[in-house]
Design a protein around this motif. Structure first.
Motif, PDB file in Angstrom:
ATOM      1  N   ARG A 117     -51.607 -90.470   8.878  1.00  0.00           N
ATOM      2  CA  ARG A 117     -50.790 -90.716   9.822  1.00  0.00           C
ATOM      3  C   ARG A 117     -50.093 -92.127   9.806  1.00  0.00           C
ATOM      4  N   TRP A 118     -49.825 -92.728   8.777  1.00  0.00           N
ATOM      5  CA  TRP A 118     -49.096 -94.153   8.676  1.00  0.00           C
ATOM      6  C   TRP A 118     -49.792 -95.173   9.117  1.00  0.00           C
ATOM      7  N   ASN A 119     -51.086 -95.030   9.074  1.00  0.00           N
ATOM      8  CA  ASN A 119     -52.069 -96.237   9.286  1.00  0.00           C
ATOM      9  C   ASN A 119     -52.158 -97.127   8.067  1.00  0.00           C
ATOM     10  N   LEU A 120     -52.321 -98.405   8.090  1.00  0.00           N
ATOM     11  CA  LEU A 120     -52.214 -99.190   6.939  1.00  0.00           C
ATOM     12  C   LEU A 120     -53.765 -99.226   6.422  1.00  0.00           C
ATOM     13  N   HIS A 168     -33.601 -92.738   9.974  1.00  0.00           N
ATOM     14  CA  HIS A 168     -34.264 -92.500   8.837  1.00  0.00           C
ATOM     15  C   HIS A 168     -35.624 -92.234   8.934  1.00  0.00           C
ATOM     16  N   LEU A 169     -36.412 -93.259   9.474  1.00  0.00           N
ATOM     17  CA  LEU A 169     -37.946 -92.989   9.572  1.00  0.00           C
ATOM     18  C   LEU A 169     -38.119 -91.954  10.420  1.00  0.00           C
ATOM     19  N   LEU A 170     -37.307 -91.796  11.554  1.00  0.00           N
ATOM     20  CA  LEU A 170     -37.778 -90.524  12.507  1.00  0.00           C
ATOM     21  C   LEU A 170     -37.545 -89.218  11.743  1.00  0.00           C
ATOM     22  N   GLY A 171     -36.687 -89.093  10.909  1.00  0.00           N
ATOM     23  CA  GLY A 171     -36.122 -88.127  10.104  1.00  0.00           C
ATOM     24  C   GLY A 171     -37.423 -87.637   9.327  1.00  0.00           C
ATOM     25  N   ARG A 172     -37.994 -88.769   8.595  1.00  0.00           N
ATOM     26  CA  ARG A 172     -39.175 -88.545   7.469  1.00  0.00           C
ATOM     27  C   ARG A 172     -40.265 -88.089   8.624  1.00  0.00           C
ATOM     28  N   LEU A 173     -40.484 -88.612   9.570  1.00  0.00           N
ATOM     29  CA  LEU A 173     -41.696 -88.353  10.392  1.00  0.00           C
ATOM     30  C   LEU A 173     -41.664 -86.690  10.867  1.00  0.00           C
ATOM     31  N   ARG A 174     -40.335 -86.387  11.319  1.00  0.00           N
ATOM     32  CA  ARG A 174     -40.039 -84.954  11.748  1.00  0.00           C
ATOM     33  C   ARG A 174     -40.390 -84.059  10.486  1.00  0.00           C
ATOM     34  N   ILE A 177     -44.190 -83.845  10.314  1.00  0.00           N
ATOM     35  CA  ILE A 177     -44.799 -82.950  11.197  1.00  0.00           C
ATOM     36  C   ILE A 177     -44.561 -81.505  11.018  1.00  0.00           C
ATOM     37  N   ALA A 178     -43.400 -81.219  10.597  1.00  0.00           N
ATOM     38  CA  ALA A 178     -42.939 -79.781  10.141  1.00  0.00           C
ATOM     39  C   ALA A 178     -44.197 -79.230   9.121  1.00  0.00           C
ATOM     40  N   PHE A 179     -44.495 -79.969   8.251  1.00  0.00           N
ATOM     41  CA  PHE A 179     -45.359 -79.702   7.272  1.00  0.00           C
ATOM     42  C   PHE A 179     -46.772 -79.580   7.799  1.00  0.00           C
ATOM     43  N   SER A 180     -47.174 -80.643   8.549  1.00  0.00           N
ATOM     44  CA  SER A 180     -48.583 -80.688   8.854  1.00  0.00           C
ATOM     45  C   SER A 180     -48.907 -79.992  10.295  1.00  0.00           C
ATOM     46  N   ALA A 181     -47.871 -80.102  11.273  1.00  0.00           N
ATOM     47  CA  ALA A 181     -48.175 -79.678  12.648  1.00  0.00           C
ATOM     48  C   ALA A 181     -49.235 -80.553  13.157  1.00  0.00           C
ATOM     49  N   ASP A 182     -49.202 -81.701  12.806  1.00  0.00           N
ATOM     50  CA  ASP A 182     -50.425 -82.768  13.347  1.00  0.00           C
ATOM     51  C   ASP A 182     -50.051 -83.156  14.798  1.00  0.00           C
ATOM     52  N   PRO A 183     -50.920 -82.733  15.883  1.00  0.00           N
ATOM     53  CA  PRO A 183     -50.336 -83.372  17.144  1.00  0.00           C
ATOM     54  C   PRO A 183     -50.603 -84.866  17.261  1.00  0.00           C
ATOM     55  N   GLU A 184     -51.177 -85.599  16.490  1.00  0.00           N
ATOM     56  CA  GLU A 184     -51.519 -87.150  16.533  1.00  0.00           C
ATOM     57  C   GLU A 184     -49.928 -87.526  15.821  1.00  0.00           C
ATOM     58  N   LEU A 185     -49.184 -87.019  15.014  1.00  0.00           N
ATOM     59  CA  LEU A 185     -48.112 -87.291  14.449  1.00  0.00           C
ATOM     60  C   LEU A 185     -46.891 -87.106  15.415  1.00  0.00           C
ATOM     61  N   GLU A 186     -47.089 -85.965  16.208  1.00  0.00           N
ATOM     62  CA  GLU A 186     -46.196 -85.505  17.179  1.00  0.00           C
ATOM     63  C   GLU A 186     -46.253 -86.507  18.442  1.00  0.00           C
ATOM     64  N   ALA A 187     -47.416 -87.380  18.689  1.00  0.00           N
ATOM     65  CA  ALA A 187     -47.530 -88.213  19.855  1.00  0.00           C
ATOM     66  C   ALA A 187     -46.989 -89.485  19.257  1.00  0.00           C
ATOM     67  N   LEU A 188     -46.956 -89.826  17.982  1.00  0.00           N
ATOM     68  CA  LEU A 188     -46.448 -91.005  17.412  1.00  0.00           C
ATOM     69  C   LEU A 188     -44.955 -90.960  17.410  1.00  0.00           C
ATOM     70  N   TYR A 189     -44.292 -89.706  17.034  1.00  0.00           N
ATOM     71  CA  TYR A 189     -42.924 -89.486  17.102  1.00  0.00           C
ATOM     72  C   TYR A 189     -42.351 -89.658  18.414  1.00  0.00           C
ATOM     73  N   ALA A 190     -43.068 -89.157  19.493  1.00  0.00           N
ATOM     74  CA  ALA A 190     -42.462 -89.480  21.042  1.00  0.00           C
ATOM     75  C   ALA A 190     -42.682 -90.929  21.371  1.00  0.00           C
ATOM     76  N   ALA A 194     -39.180 -93.181  22.169  1.00  0.00           N
ATOM     77  CA  ALA A 194     -39.213 -93.775  23.351  1.00  0.00           C
ATOM     78  C   ALA A 194     -38.763 -95.297  23.175  1.00  0.00           C
ATOM     79  N   TYR A 195     -38.981 -95.904  21.921  1.00  0.00           N
ATOM     80  CA  TYR A 195     -38.442 -97.488  21.753  1.00  0.00           C
ATOM     81  C   TYR A 195     -37.119 -97.756  22.075  1.00  0.00           C
TER      82      TYR A 195
END
Length: 273
Positions: A117-120, A168-174, A177-190, A194-195
């Protein structure tokens, strides 16, 4: 949808959900898995109960993350197949050693280890070149690398080509999400979407300009504009969820001047990076 809610759903419903998420028809998956369409239909509707081997077989054909394979097994009434070992566990000593060797070996260029989930998880000394530009609040554990990169108090104000890098980063995250269907990644994307961004955001297909090989990260720094490209490395054939979700992102200088600045800084004052 929460993990708890998903784990309570019947295995057939989860199989159907993943099949549809992969955009496969029952015929497509039955041919791919070498089973009859009728049998697959019975499994999805609950008229037949899959064996443990069948659950794992279908999960493999659907290319599911290890975490989701365990969830299917639990929904079918079986014990999980894949462990999830914390990185500080004794059995992970060799993994920790390998990660630190990779990070140290990449000096004087920045490198970071992140979870799914891209946590350090860990970074090398030269990562300080990037984190020094980020508000300390964004670096409090668990620090999220994507949030720290795109947040208005993070790297974003220092990124010369913010629109390109953000796309580039949002495309990578999309894609993740397409692979994992992870709702936490979907929330991070949203959240990241919005930034604010005061630059045009090109479509991914438009990112590379004439003569470009990669999308560079162009960073304003006291030493002048620095340019990087990055690579992502993962563990091959992992059988543990923690290992499967770890990734190492290594930044390389995209031009000679950036390389010289980093090498010079490392020679004179490594801690200053």
């Amino acid at each position: 949808m929460t993990t708890t809610a998903l784990s309570r759903r019947p295995v057939g419903e989860l199989l159907r959900q993943w099949r549809e998420h992969r955009r496969l028809s029952q015929l497509d998956l039955s041919i791919q898995a070498d089973i009859s369409t009728r049998h697959l239909s019975f499994l999805e509707t609950g008229r037949s109960k899959p064996s443990r081997d069948m659950v794992l077989h279908l999960a493999e054909e659907l290319d599911l993350p290890l975490r989701e394979r365990n969830r299917l097994l639990l929904a079918a009434g079986f014990a999980p197949e894949f462990s999830e070992t914390t990185l500080d566990a004794p059995r992970m000593t060799a993994v920790r050693t390998a990660l630190r060797q990779i990070l140290a070996g990449h000096e004087p260029y920045p490198a970071v280890v992140v979870d799914g989930r891209w946590n350090l998880v860990e970074g090398n000394v030269s990562l300080g070149l990037l984190t020094s530009l980020v508000d300390p609040e964004l670096l409090a554990a668990p620090a999220n690398v994507l949030r720290a990169s795109m947040h208005p108090k993070g790297l974003a104000p220092h990124i010369v080509n913010l629109g390109e890098w953000r796309s580039h980063l949002l495309g990578r995250l999309r894609r993740q999400i397409a692979f994992s269907a992870d709702p936490e990644l979907e929330a991070l994307y949203a959240e990241i979407r919005a930034y604010p961004c005061d630059q045009p955001e090109p479509e991914e297909a438009e990112l590379a300009g004439a003569g470009e090989l990669v999308v560079p990260l162009r960073l304003r720094h006291d030493a002048g504009e620095l340019a990087f490209f990055s690579t992502i490395a993962t563990f091959g054939t992992p059988l543990d969820i923690t290992l499967a979700e770890l990734a190492i992102e290594s930044f390389f200088p995209a031009d000679r001047r950036t390389a010289e600045v980093l090498r010079s800084a490392a020679r004179t004052s490594p801690a200053a990076l």
